[in-house]
Scaffold this motif. Structure first.
Motif, PDB file in Angstrom:
ATOM      1  N   GLU A   1       0.839  -1.203   0.000  1.00 20.85           N
ATOM      2  CA  GLU A   1       0.000   0.000   0.000  1.00 20.85           C
ATOM      3  C   GLU A   1       0.876   1.256   0.000  1.00 20.85           C
ATOM      4  O   GLU A   1       0.618   2.205  -0.742  1.00 20.85           O
ATOM      5  CB  GLU A   1      -0.929   0.002   1.213  1.00 20.85           C
ATOM      6  N   ALA A   2       1.912   1.274   0.826  1.00 20.50           N
ATOM      7  CA  ALA A   2       2.823   2.424   0.877  1.00 20.50           C
ATOM      8  C   ALA A   2       3.522   2.606  -0.469  1.00 20.50           C
ATOM      9  O   ALA A   2       3.572   3.711  -1.012  1.00 20.50           O
ATOM     10  CB  ALA A   2       3.843   2.245   1.991  1.00 20.50           C
ATOM     11  N   MET A   3       4.054   1.523  -1.018  1.00 21.21           N
ATOM     12  CA  MET A   3       4.763   1.584  -2.284  1.00 21.21           C
ATOM     13  C   MET A   3       3.844   2.119  -3.386  1.00 21.21           C
ATOM     14  O   MET A   3       4.228   3.015  -4.155  1.00 21.21           O
ATOM     15  CB  MET A   3       5.299   0.189  -2.642  1.00 21.21           C
TER      16      MET A   3
ATOM     17  N   GLY B   1      -3.606  11.602   7.023  1.00 18.96           N
ATOM     18  CA  GLY B   1      -3.500  10.461   7.922  1.00 18.96           C
ATOM     19  C   GLY B   1      -2.148  10.384   8.610  1.00 18.96           C
ATOM     20  O   GLY B   1      -1.884   9.459   9.371  1.00 18.96           O
ATOM     21  N   GLY B   2      -1.290  11.350   8.334  1.00 23.19           N
ATOM     22  CA  GLY B   2       0.048  11.370   8.924  1.00 23.19           C
ATOM     23  C   GLY B   2       0.173  12.445   9.985  1.00 23.19           C
ATOM     24  O   GLY B   2      -0.820  12.860  10.587  1.00 23.19           O
TER      25      GLY B   2
ATOM     26  N   ASP C   1       4.371  10.464   7.057  1.00 23.36           N
ATOM     27  CA  ASP C   1       3.170  10.014   6.361  1.00 23.36           C
ATOM     28  C   ASP C   1       2.411   8.988   7.212  1.00 23.36           C
ATOM     29  O   ASP C   1       2.838   8.629   8.307  1.00 23.36           O
ATOM     30  CB  ASP C   1       3.493   9.500   4.951  1.00 23.36           C
ATOM     31  N   ARG C   2       1.298   8.514   6.706  1.00 22.62           N
ATOM     32  CA  ARG C   2       0.443   7.590   7.475  1.00 22.62           C
ATOM     33  C   ARG C   2       1.102   6.245   7.749  1.00 22.62           C
ATOM     34  O   ARG C   2       0.629   5.470   8.581  1.00 22.62           O
ATOM     35  CB  ARG C   2      -0.897   7.406   6.775  1.00 22.62           C
ATOM     36  N   PHE C   3       2.206   5.954   7.070  1.00 15.80           N
ATOM     37  CA  PHE C   3       2.938   4.715   7.299  1.00 15.80           C
ATOM     38  C   PHE C   3       4.106   4.916   8.267  1.00 15.80           C
ATOM     39  O   PHE C   3       4.792   3.964   8.615  1.00 15.80           O
ATOM     40  CB  PHE C   3       3.455   4.153   5.967  1.00 15.80           C
ATOM     41  N   GLY C   4       4.346   6.179   8.652  1.00 16.62           N
ATOM     42  CA  GLY C   4       5.428   6.488   9.577  1.00 16.62           C
ATOM     43  C   GLY C   4       6.714   6.944   8.910  1.00 16.62           C
ATOM     44  O   GLY C   4       7.675   7.296   9.588  1.00 16.62           O
TER      45      GLY C   4
ATOM     46  N   THR D   1      10.435   1.264  14.848  1.00 16.43           N
ATOM     47  CA  THR D   1       9.781   1.547  13.573  1.00 16.43           C
ATOM     48  C   THR D   1      10.484   2.753  12.962  1.00 16.43           C
ATOM     49  O   THR D   1      11.596   3.096  13.375  1.00 16.43           O
ATOM     50  CB  THR D   1       8.267   1.770  13.760  1.00 16.43           C
ATOM     51  N   PHE D   2       9.849   3.425  12.016  1.00 19.27           N
ATOM     52  CA  PHE D   2      10.460   4.584  11.388  1.00 19.27           C
ATOM     53  C   PHE D   2      10.628   5.711  12.391  1.00 19.27           C
ATOM     54  O   PHE D   2       9.874   5.830  13.348  1.00 19.27           O
ATOM     55  CB  PHE D   2       9.598   5.066  10.218  1.00 19.27           C
TER      56      PHE D   2
END
Length: 132
Positions: A18-20, A100-101, A121-124, A73-74
């Motif tokens: 999803e991030a990619m 979402g971030g 971002d929403r993925f960190g 994590t990130f």
């Protein structure tokens, strides 16, 4: 072989694809180079990304969905720095990556550039966006 350094993004919640895909939608000269997925009975969740290579603006990246849970994590200490050509591009990227971030530095002039913003971002993943 010529030595090469490639940014490597490790996701832990099955978010790698999803991030990619999200990142590919934001940048020119972006494509998936290769992707392999976990199969049934393997250590990772079936269908998630075992390993992927992709490009954004011609720069190669790798990512995985880690099948091992880590206590980290990130972090914004390591970020992806994007030099933008126009204020419109900067605004578009900042808006999309902020959704979402978590904005870390709102878009503004901080004295070292015309306009700059920093966001997780929403993925960190942390992004610095600059208009020189």
């Amino acid at each position: 072989m010529t030595q090469k350094i490639t940014p490597f993004l490790m996701f832990q919640k099955g978010d790698a694809e999803e991030a990619m895909t999200f990142y590919l939608s934001l940048f020119d000269d972006a494509k998936i180079v290769a992707i392999s997925r976990y199969g049934a009975g393997e250590s990772g969740k079936e269908g998630t990304v075992r390993h992927a290579t992709f490009t954004l603006a011609g720069q190669e990246y790798m990512c995985i969905d880690s099948d091992v849970q880590h206590q980290f994590t990130f972090t914004p200490s390591m970020s992806l720095y994007v030099g933008c050509d126009t204020e419109e591009e900067l605004q578009r990227l900042y808006t999309a990556l902020s959704e979402g971030g978590q904005p870390l530095m709102p878009l503004d002039s901080y004295g070292f550039s015309t306009k700059f913003g920093w966001v997780n971002d929403r993925f960190g993943v942390s992004w610095q966006l600059n208009l020189p």
